[in-house]
Design a protein around this motif. Structure first.
Motif, mmCIF file in Angstrom:
data_model
loop_
_atom_site.group_PDB
_atom_site.id
_atom_site.type_symbol
_atom_site.label_atom_id
_atom_site.label_comp_id
_atom_site.label_asym_id
_atom_site.label_seq_id
_atom_site.Cartn_x
_atom_site.Cartn_y
_atom_site.Cartn_z
ATOM 1 N N THR A 1 0.828 -1.219 0.000
ATOM 2 C CA THR A 1 0.000 0.000 0.000
ATOM 3 C C THR A 1 0.857 1.261 0.000
ATOM 4 N N ASP B 1 -4.998 -2.141 -7.204
ATOM 5 C CA ASP B 1 -4.415 -2.812 -6.037
ATOM 6 C C ASP B 1 -4.985 -4.220 -5.928
ATOM 7 N N GLU B 2 -4.218 -5.133 -5.366
ATOM 8 C CA GLU B 2 -4.665 -6.524 -5.202
ATOM 9 C C GLU B 2 -5.219 -7.054 -6.525
HETATM 10 MG MG MG Z 1 -2.456 -4.692 -0.100
#
Ligand code: MG
Ligand code: ADP
Length: 429
Positions: free
Chosen positions: A52, A155-156
Protein backbone atom coordinates in the motif's frame (compact mmCIF):
# COMPACT_ATOMS: atom_id res chain seq x y z
CA UNK A 1 18.30 2.45 2.67
CA UNK A 2 16.02 5.15 4.03
CA UNK A 3 12.74 6.68 2.91
CA UNK A 4 14.61 9.96 2.48
CA UNK A 5 17.07 8.45 0.02
CA UNK A 6 14.14 7.33 -2.12
CA UNK A 7 13.48 11.00 -2.77
CA UNK A 8 10.17 11.45 -0.98
CA UNK A 9 9.22 14.96 0.10
CA UNK A 10 9.47 16.31 3.66
CA UNK A 11 5.74 16.24 4.45
CA UNK A 12 5.67 12.58 3.45
CA UNK A 13 8.78 11.77 5.49
CA UNK A 14 7.11 13.40 8.46
CA UNK A 15 4.00 11.26 8.02
CA UNK A 16 6.11 8.13 7.64
CA UNK A 17 7.95 8.95 10.83
CA UNK A 18 4.67 9.50 12.62
CA UNK A 19 3.53 6.12 11.42
CA UNK A 20 6.67 4.61 12.92
CA UNK A 21 8.25 3.12 9.81
CA UNK A 22 12.03 3.16 9.93
CA UNK A 23 13.10 1.67 6.65
CA UNK A 24 11.28 0.94 3.41
CA UNK A 25 10.25 -2.67 2.95
CA UNK A 26 11.90 -4.47 0.01
CA UNK A 27 8.94 -3.97 -2.31
CA UNK A 28 8.72 -0.30 -1.32
CA UNK A 29 12.42 0.18 -2.03
CA UNK A 30 11.97 -1.37 -5.44
CA UNK A 31 8.66 0.16 -6.47
CA UNK A 32 8.87 3.75 -5.19
CA UNK A 33 11.73 5.01 -7.43
CA UNK A 34 10.20 4.02 -10.79
CA UNK A 35 6.78 5.33 -9.71
CA UNK A 36 8.41 8.65 -8.81
CA UNK A 37 9.94 8.72 -12.30
CA UNK A 38 6.46 8.54 -13.74
CA UNK A 39 6.85 5.01 -15.08
CA UNK A 40 4.15 2.37 -15.25
CA UNK A 41 4.94 -0.27 -12.65
CA UNK A 42 3.92 -3.86 -12.08
CA UNK A 43 4.79 -4.89 -8.53
CA UNK A 44 4.27 -8.22 -6.86
CA UNK A 45 5.07 -9.23 -3.31
CA UNK A 46 3.37 -11.37 -0.73
CA UNK A 47 0.52 -10.09 1.42
CA UNK A 48 1.74 -8.03 4.36
CA UNK A 49 4.87 -6.67 2.72
CA UNK A 50 3.75 -3.04 2.61
CA UNK A 51 2.52 -2.71 -0.94
CA UNK A 52 0.00 0.00 0.00
CA UNK A 53 2.70 2.49 0.96
CA UNK A 54 4.62 1.30 -2.09
CA UNK A 55 2.16 3.07 -4.36
CA UNK A 56 0.53 5.58 -2.00
CA UNK A 57 3.70 7.43 -0.99
CA UNK A 58 5.05 8.12 -4.49
CA UNK A 59 1.55 8.84 -5.76
CA UNK A 60 1.07 11.52 -3.12
CA UNK A 61 4.53 12.88 -3.86
CA UNK A 62 3.72 13.23 -7.56
CA UNK A 63 0.31 14.80 -7.01
CA UNK A 64 1.57 17.32 -4.48
CA UNK A 65 4.66 18.28 -6.43
CA UNK A 66 2.64 19.43 -9.40
CA UNK A 67 -0.49 20.48 -7.61
CA UNK A 68 -2.83 22.75 -9.46
CA UNK A 69 -4.87 25.32 -7.65
CA UNK A 70 -8.30 24.71 -8.98
CA UNK A 71 -11.59 25.66 -7.53
CA UNK A 72 -13.20 22.41 -8.32
CA UNK A 73 -10.77 19.58 -7.82
CA UNK A 74 -11.06 16.79 -10.33
CA UNK A 75 -10.07 13.25 -9.39
CA UNK A 76 -6.36 13.04 -10.24
CA UNK A 77 -5.59 9.60 -8.85
CA UNK A 78 -7.85 6.57 -8.79
CA UNK A 79 -7.03 3.55 -6.64
CA UNK A 80 -9.19 0.55 -7.42
CA UNK A 81 -9.45 -2.26 -4.85
CA UNK A 82 -11.56 -5.43 -4.89
CA UNK A 83 -13.37 -5.22 -1.57
CA UNK A 84 -14.81 -2.67 0.78
CA UNK A 85 -12.46 -3.66 3.59
CA UNK A 86 -9.45 -3.16 1.39
CA UNK A 87 -10.79 0.13 0.08
CA UNK A 88 -11.25 1.32 3.65
CA UNK A 89 -7.74 0.18 4.60
CA UNK A 90 -6.09 1.85 1.63
CA UNK A 91 -8.05 5.03 2.27
CA UNK A 92 -6.91 5.05 5.90
CA UNK A 93 -3.34 4.87 4.61
CA UNK A 94 -3.89 7.68 2.11
CA UNK A 95 -5.28 9.83 4.91
CA UNK A 96 -2.34 9.17 7.19
CA UNK A 97 0.35 9.72 4.59
CA UNK A 98 -1.26 12.90 3.27
CA UNK A 99 -1.73 14.47 6.69
CA UNK A 100 0.87 17.17 6.01
CA UNK A 101 -0.05 17.72 2.38
CA UNK A 102 -2.75 19.76 0.73
CA UNK A 103 -4.42 16.70 -0.74
CA UNK A 104 -8.04 15.71 -0.45
CA UNK A 105 -9.15 12.12 -0.64
CA UNK A 106 -12.19 9.96 -0.15
CA UNK A 107 -13.36 6.39 -0.46
CA UNK A 108 -16.44 4.94 -2.13
CA UNK A 109 -17.81 1.41 -1.99
CA UNK A 110 -21.12 -0.36 -2.23
CA UNK A 111 -23.35 -1.80 0.45
CA UNK A 112 -23.84 1.54 2.18
CA UNK A 113 -25.87 4.66 1.47
CA UNK A 114 -24.31 6.59 -1.40
CA UNK A 115 -25.34 10.03 -0.19
CA UNK A 116 -22.40 10.81 2.12
CA UNK A 117 -20.07 9.59 -0.62
CA UNK A 118 -21.73 11.81 -3.20
CA UNK A 119 -21.49 14.80 -0.88
CA UNK A 120 -17.81 14.24 -0.34
CA UNK A 121 -17.20 13.85 -4.06
CA UNK A 122 -19.05 17.04 -4.88
CA UNK A 123 -16.58 18.98 -2.72
CA UNK A 124 -13.79 17.79 -4.98
CA UNK A 125 -11.14 15.17 -4.21
CA UNK A 126 -7.64 14.55 -5.56
CA UNK A 127 -7.38 10.90 -4.61
CA UNK A 128 -10.28 8.52 -4.93
CA UNK A 129 -10.17 5.00 -3.49
CA UNK A 130 -12.97 2.84 -4.84
CA UNK A 131 -14.39 -0.59 -5.44
CA UNK A 132 -15.45 -1.14 -9.05
CA UNK A 133 -19.22 -1.51 -8.61
CA UNK A 134 -19.94 1.71 -6.76
CA UNK A 135 -17.45 3.61 -8.88
CA UNK A 136 -19.15 2.67 -12.13
CA UNK A 137 -22.54 3.30 -10.57
CA UNK A 138 -21.68 6.83 -9.48
CA UNK A 139 -19.98 7.58 -12.77
CA UNK A 140 -23.14 6.52 -14.59
CA UNK A 141 -25.15 8.83 -12.39
CA UNK A 142 -22.86 11.66 -13.41
CA UNK A 143 -21.76 12.24 -9.84
CA UNK A 144 -18.08 11.84 -10.61
CA UNK A 145 -15.79 12.09 -13.57
CA UNK A 146 -12.57 10.22 -14.23
CA UNK A 147 -11.63 12.31 -17.24
CA UNK A 148 -8.78 14.05 -15.40
CA UNK A 149 -7.15 11.00 -13.84
CA UNK A 150 -3.36 11.18 -14.02
CA UNK A 151 -2.49 8.07 -12.01
CA UNK A 152 -4.43 4.82 -11.96
CA UNK A 153 -3.65 2.13 -9.39
CA UNK A 154 -5.00 -1.39 -9.51
CA UNK A 155 -4.42 -2.81 -6.04
CA UNK A 156 -4.66 -6.52 -5.20
CA UNK A 157 -4.90 -7.22 -8.91
CA UNK A 158 -4.88 -10.99 -8.42
CA UNK A 159 -7.89 -10.79 -6.18
CA UNK A 160 -9.65 -8.54 -8.65
CA UNK A 161 -9.34 -11.34 -11.17
CA UNK A 162 -10.37 -13.96 -8.60
CA UNK A 163 -13.52 -12.05 -7.98
CA UNK A 164 -14.36 -11.69 -11.64
CA UNK A 165 -13.82 -7.94 -11.92
CA UNK A 166 -12.04 -8.05 -15.27
CA UNK A 167 -14.98 -6.54 -17.18
CA UNK A 168 -15.42 -3.78 -14.64
CA UNK A 169 -11.73 -2.92 -14.81
CA UNK A 170 -12.00 -2.63 -18.57
CA UNK A 171 -15.01 -0.37 -18.24
CA UNK A 172 -13.24 1.86 -15.74
CA UNK A 173 -10.22 2.17 -18.03
CA UNK A 174 -12.42 3.56 -20.79
CA UNK A 175 -13.53 6.35 -18.47
CA UNK A 176 -10.00 7.67 -17.96
CA UNK A 177 -7.79 9.65 -20.32
CA UNK A 178 -5.51 7.46 -22.41
CA UNK A 179 -2.43 9.30 -21.26
CA UNK A 180 -1.90 8.46 -17.62
CA UNK A 181 0.45 6.59 -15.31
CA UNK A 182 -0.62 3.05 -14.41
CA UNK A 183 0.41 0.99 -11.41
CA UNK A 184 -0.54 -2.58 -10.73
CA UNK A 185 0.09 -4.30 -7.40
CA UNK A 186 -0.49 -7.95 -6.71
CA UNK A 187 0.32 -10.58 -4.10
CA UNK A 188 0.88 -13.25 -6.72
CA UNK A 189 2.26 -13.14 -10.19
CA UNK A 190 0.48 -15.45 -12.59
CA UNK A 191 -0.12 -15.74 -16.30
CA UNK A 192 -3.48 -14.01 -15.94
CA UNK A 193 -1.89 -11.13 -14.06
CA UNK A 194 0.71 -10.79 -16.77
CA UNK A 195 -2.02 -10.72 -19.40
CA UNK A 196 -3.93 -8.06 -17.52
CA UNK A 197 -0.71 -6.07 -17.10
CA UNK A 198 -0.15 -6.08 -20.85
CA UNK A 199 -3.58 -4.58 -21.41
CA UNK A 200 -3.25 -1.89 -18.75
CA UNK A 201 0.39 -0.91 -18.50
CA UNK A 202 2.67 0.93 -20.92
CA UNK A 203 6.28 -0.26 -21.03
CA UNK A 204 6.05 -1.23 -17.39
CA UNK A 205 8.91 -1.63 -14.98
CA UNK A 206 8.40 -4.93 -13.24
CA UNK A 207 9.45 -5.29 -9.62
CA UNK A 208 9.15 -8.29 -7.36
CA UNK A 209 10.12 -8.94 -3.78
CA UNK A 210 10.35 -12.37 -2.34
CA UNK A 211 10.05 -12.43 1.43
CA UNK A 212 13.44 -12.61 3.13
CA UNK A 213 12.20 -15.07 5.66
CA UNK A 214 9.77 -17.17 3.82
CA UNK A 215 6.86 -18.31 5.92
CA UNK A 216 8.16 -21.80 5.76
CA UNK A 217 11.36 -20.94 7.60
CA UNK A 218 10.09 -18.72 10.41
CA UNK A 219 6.81 -20.33 11.19
CA UNK A 220 6.50 -23.40 13.28
CA UNK A 221 4.19 -25.75 11.45
CA UNK A 222 2.39 -28.73 12.82
CA UNK A 223 -0.19 -31.18 11.58
CA UNK A 224 -2.67 -33.00 13.80
CA UNK A 225 -4.00 -36.10 12.12
CA UNK A 226 -7.55 -36.39 13.35
CA UNK A 227 -10.88 -37.96 12.48
CA UNK A 228 -13.07 -35.52 10.58
CA UNK A 229 -15.81 -35.65 13.19
CA UNK A 230 -13.37 -34.84 16.00
CA UNK A 231 -11.92 -31.68 14.51
CA UNK A 232 -14.28 -29.32 16.29
CA UNK A 233 -13.53 -30.89 19.65
CA UNK A 234 -9.82 -30.75 18.97
CA UNK A 235 -9.71 -27.12 17.89
CA UNK A 236 -11.68 -26.06 20.95
CA UNK A 237 -9.35 -28.03 23.19
CA UNK A 238 -6.26 -26.49 21.59
CA UNK A 239 -7.56 -22.95 21.89
CA UNK A 240 -8.89 -23.29 25.44
CA UNK A 241 -6.03 -25.27 26.92
CA UNK A 242 -3.39 -23.25 25.13
CA UNK A 243 -5.23 -20.14 26.31
CA UNK A 244 -4.70 -18.68 22.84
CA UNK A 245 -5.94 -15.15 22.51
CA UNK A 246 -5.85 -14.18 18.86
CA UNK A 247 -6.46 -17.08 16.54
CA UNK A 248 -7.18 -16.96 12.85
CA UNK A 249 -8.95 -20.10 11.68
CA UNK A 250 -9.40 -21.05 8.04
CA UNK A 251 -12.22 -23.18 6.69
CA UNK A 252 -12.81 -24.17 3.10
CA UNK A 253 -16.42 -23.10 2.91
CA UNK A 254 -18.62 -20.29 4.13
CA UNK A 255 -21.02 -22.79 5.62
CA UNK A 256 -18.15 -24.47 7.47
CA UNK A 257 -17.03 -21.11 8.84
CA UNK A 258 -20.50 -20.34 10.21
CA UNK A 259 -20.92 -23.75 11.75
CA UNK A 260 -17.57 -23.73 13.51
CA UNK A 261 -18.12 -20.21 14.74
CA UNK A 262 -21.47 -21.13 16.30
CA UNK A 263 -19.97 -24.13 18.05
CA UNK A 264 -17.15 -22.07 19.52
CA UNK A 265 -19.52 -19.44 20.81
CA UNK A 266 -21.64 -22.11 22.46
CA UNK A 267 -18.47 -23.35 24.15
CA UNK A 268 -17.71 -19.91 25.49
CA UNK A 269 -15.03 -18.84 23.01
CA UNK A 270 -15.75 -15.46 21.44
CA UNK A 271 -15.64 -16.00 17.70
CA UNK A 272 -16.75 -14.31 14.52
CA UNK A 273 -16.90 -15.46 10.93
CA UNK A 274 -15.81 -13.47 7.93
CA UNK A 275 -16.71 -14.49 4.38
CA UNK A 276 -18.36 -13.32 1.23
CA UNK A 277 -21.94 -13.84 2.38
CA UNK A 278 -21.57 -11.63 5.43
CA UNK A 279 -22.95 -8.12 5.33
CA UNK A 280 -20.53 -5.22 5.26
CA UNK A 281 -21.48 -4.27 8.81
CA UNK A 282 -20.92 -7.77 10.11
CA UNK A 283 -17.53 -8.06 8.46
CA UNK A 284 -16.29 -4.69 9.67
CA UNK A 285 -17.48 -5.48 13.16
CA UNK A 286 -15.85 -8.92 13.18
CA UNK A 287 -12.55 -7.55 11.98
CA UNK A 288 -12.56 -4.66 14.44
CA UNK A 289 -13.39 -7.01 17.31
CA UNK A 290 -10.62 -9.35 16.31
CA UNK A 291 -8.11 -6.52 16.13
CA UNK A 292 -9.05 -5.03 19.49
CA UNK A 293 -9.09 -8.38 21.24
CA UNK A 294 -12.80 -8.64 22.06
CA UNK A 295 -13.12 -11.43 19.50
CA UNK A 296 -10.71 -14.25 20.22
CA UNK A 297 -11.19 -16.34 17.12
CA UNK A 298 -11.77 -15.13 13.60
CA UNK A 299 -12.99 -17.86 11.28
CA UNK A 300 -12.38 -17.01 7.64
CA UNK A 301 -12.45 -18.40 4.14
CA UNK A 302 -9.41 -17.82 1.93
CA UNK A 303 -10.97 -15.26 -0.32
CA UNK A 304 -12.34 -13.24 2.59
CA UNK A 305 -9.01 -13.22 4.40
CA UNK A 306 -6.65 -12.41 1.57
CA UNK A 307 -5.27 -8.92 1.66
CA UNK A 308 -6.75 -8.04 5.03
CA UNK A 309 -4.32 -6.21 7.22
CA UNK A 310 -4.29 -8.17 10.45
CA UNK A 311 -0.83 -7.76 11.92
CA UNK A 312 1.21 -10.17 14.00
CA UNK A 313 -0.87 -13.23 14.65
CA UNK A 314 0.54 -15.77 17.05
CA UNK A 315 -1.71 -18.60 15.83
CA UNK A 316 -3.17 -19.66 12.55
CA UNK A 317 -5.19 -22.86 12.39
CA UNK A 318 -6.23 -24.62 9.24
CA UNK A 319 -9.45 -26.29 10.29
CA UNK A 320 -9.37 -27.73 6.82
CA UNK A 321 -6.46 -27.71 4.43
CA UNK A 322 -6.92 -25.57 1.36
CA UNK A 323 -7.36 -27.54 -1.84
CA UNK A 324 -4.98 -25.19 -3.59
CA UNK A 325 -1.51 -25.52 -2.11
CA UNK A 326 -0.48 -21.89 -2.58
CA UNK A 327 -3.32 -20.83 -0.30
CA UNK A 328 -1.59 -22.71 2.50
CA UNK A 329 1.43 -20.44 2.15
CA UNK A 330 -0.80 -17.37 2.13
CA UNK A 331 -2.65 -18.58 5.20
CA UNK A 332 0.34 -19.38 7.36
CA UNK A 333 2.07 -16.20 6.18
CA UNK A 334 -0.37 -14.47 8.52
CA UNK A 335 1.69 -15.50 11.51
CA UNK A 336 5.03 -14.37 10.17
CA UNK A 337 4.29 -10.70 9.68
CA UNK A 338 6.91 -8.07 10.47
CA UNK A 339 9.43 -10.78 11.23
CA UNK A 340 7.66 -12.07 14.34
CA UNK A 341 7.39 -15.82 14.51
CA UNK A 342 4.21 -17.76 14.94
CA UNK A 343 2.64 -21.14 14.92
CA UNK A 344 0.58 -22.67 12.15
CA UNK A 345 -1.47 -25.73 12.92
CA UNK A 346 -3.40 -27.86 10.48
CA UNK A 347 -6.10 -30.36 11.37
CA UNK A 348 -5.92 -33.03 8.74
CA UNK A 349 -8.43 -35.82 8.20
CA UNK A 350 -7.97 -38.82 5.94
CA UNK A 351 -9.67 -37.21 2.95
CA UNK A 352 -7.16 -34.35 3.05
CA UNK A 353 -4.14 -36.59 2.67
CA UNK A 354 -3.61 -35.60 -0.96
CA UNK A 355 -3.86 -31.90 -0.12
CA UNK A 356 -1.21 -32.36 2.57
CA UNK A 357 1.06 -34.16 0.16
CA UNK A 358 0.65 -31.38 -2.44
CA UNK A 359 1.44 -28.73 0.18
CA UNK A 360 4.54 -30.53 1.38
CA UNK A 361 5.70 -30.76 -2.20
CA UNK A 362 5.16 -27.03 -2.70
CA UNK A 363 6.97 -25.91 0.45
CA UNK A 364 9.57 -28.59 -0.08
CA UNK A 365 9.46 -29.95 3.45
CA UNK A 366 7.71 -32.46 5.64
CA UNK A 367 5.48 -31.01 8.32
CA UNK A 368 5.70 -32.46 11.81
CA UNK A 369 2.74 -34.73 12.57
CA UNK A 370 1.10 -35.28 15.95
CA UNK A 371 -1.86 -37.23 17.20
CA UNK A 372 -3.62 -36.24 20.40
CA UNK A 373 -5.15 -38.83 22.65
CA UNK A 374 -8.91 -38.85 22.30
CA UNK A 375 -8.66 -37.18 18.88
CA UNK A 376 -7.16 -39.97 16.85
CA UNK A 377 -7.66 -40.27 13.10
CA UNK A 378 -10.28 -42.68 11.87
CA UNK A 379 -8.40 -45.76 10.61
CA UNK A 380 -11.33 -46.74 8.40
CA UNK A 381 -11.86 -43.36 6.72
CA UNK A 382 -11.23 -43.09 3.00
CA UNK A 383 -8.33 -41.05 1.72
CA UNK A 384 -10.33 -40.05 -1.37
CA UNK A 385 -10.09 -36.26 -1.68
CA UNK A 386 -13.08 -34.19 -0.66
CA UNK A 387 -15.69 -34.14 -3.39
CA UNK A 388 -16.02 -30.88 -5.28
CA UNK A 389 -19.03 -28.78 -4.31
CA UNK A 390 -22.04 -28.38 -6.54
CA UNK A 391 -23.53 -24.92 -6.03
CA UNK A 392 -21.29 -23.31 -8.50
CA UNK A 393 -22.50 -19.77 -8.86
CA UNK A 394 -23.62 -18.90 -5.39
CA UNK A 395 -20.44 -16.96 -4.60
CA UNK A 396 -19.90 -13.23 -4.61
CA UNK A 397 -17.77 -13.04 -7.71
CA UNK A 398 -19.18 -11.41 -10.78
CA UNK A 399 -18.95 -13.80 -13.63
CA UNK A 400 -16.09 -16.17 -14.13
CA UNK A 401 -13.64 -17.18 -11.47
CA UNK A 402 -10.31 -16.49 -12.96
CA UNK A 403 -8.36 -17.82 -10.08
CA UNK A 404 -4.75 -18.49 -10.63
CA UNK A 405 -1.61 -18.88 -8.64
CA UNK A 406 1.93 -17.78 -9.07
CA UNK A 407 4.08 -19.45 -6.46
CA UNK A 408 6.95 -21.55 -7.57
CA UNK A 409 8.47 -24.82 -6.52
CA UNK A 410 5.59 -27.12 -7.40
CA UNK A 411 5.69 -28.69 -10.82
CA UNK A 412 3.22 -27.36 -13.30
CA UNK A 413 1.29 -30.58 -13.25
CA UNK A 414 0.87 -30.23 -9.48
CA UNK A 415 -0.42 -26.77 -9.95
CA UNK A 416 -2.84 -27.82 -12.62
CA UNK A 417 -4.10 -30.55 -10.40
CA UNK A 418 -4.76 -28.33 -7.46
CA UNK A 419 -6.17 -25.65 -9.69
CA UNK A 420 -8.72 -27.86 -11.28
CA UNK A 421 -9.81 -29.09 -7.88
CA UNK A 422 -10.05 -25.55 -6.77
CA UNK A 423 -12.15 -24.46 -9.68
CA UNK A 424 -14.91 -26.77 -8.62
CA UNK A 425 -14.91 -25.45 -5.11
CA UNK A 426 -14.35 -21.75 -5.55
CA UNK A 427 -17.91 -20.57 -5.19
CA UNK A 428 -18.25 -22.18 -1.82
CA UNK A 429 -15.46 -20.19 -0.24
MG1 MG B 1 -2.46 -4.69 -0.10
P1 ADP C 1 0.22 -5.57 1.54
O1 ADP C 1 -0.63 -4.63 0.76
O2 ADP C 1 1.53 -5.89 0.88
O3 ADP C 1 -0.51 -6.81 1.97
P2 ADP C 1 0.10 -3.56 3.61
O4 ADP C 1 0.36 -2.38 2.78
O5 ADP C 1 -1.31 -3.80 4.01
O6 ADP C 1 0.67 -4.87 2.89
O7 ADP C 1 1.06 -3.49 4.88
C1 ADP C 1 1.10 -4.50 5.84
C2 ADP C 1 1.51 -3.94 7.19
O8 ADP C 1 2.88 -3.51 7.18
C3 ADP C 1 0.70 -2.73 7.59
O9 ADP C 1 0.34 -2.86 8.94
C4 ADP C 1 1.65 -1.56 7.39
O10 ADP C 1 1.35 -0.51 8.27
C5 ADP C 1 2.99 -2.19 7.67
N1 ADP C 1 4.11 -1.53 6.98
C6 ADP C 1 4.11 -1.09 5.70
N2 ADP C 1 5.30 -0.55 5.37
C7 ADP C 1 6.09 -0.65 6.46
C8 ADP C 1 7.46 -0.26 6.75
N3 ADP C 1 8.22 0.31 5.83
N4 ADP C 1 7.92 -0.51 7.99
C9 ADP C 1 7.14 -1.11 8.92
N5 ADP C 1 5.85 -1.50 8.72
C10 ADP C 1 5.32 -1.28 7.50
Amino acid sequence: MSFKSLGLSEPLLKAIQKKGYETPSPIQAKAIPPVLEGKDVLASAQTGTGKTAGFTLPLLHLLSSNSREQRHRPVRALILTPTRELAAQVYANVKEYSEFLNIRSTVIFGGVNQKPQVNKLSQGVDVLVATPGRLIDLENQGVLSLSKVEIFVLDEADRMLDMGFLRDIERVMKLMPAKRQNLMFSATFSKDIKKLAYSILNNPIQVEATPENTAVEVIEQKVYRVAKGKKTGLIIKLISEGDWKQVLVFTRTKHGANKLCKKMISDGITAAAIHGNKSQGARTKALAGFKNGSVRVLVATDIAARGLDIPLLPHVINFELPNISEDYVHRIGRTGRAGASGEAISLVSADETTFLRDIEKLIDMKIKVEILEGFEPDPNASTEPIKPGQNRNQGRGRGSNNRNSGKTKSTSSDRNKSRSRNRNNDSRR
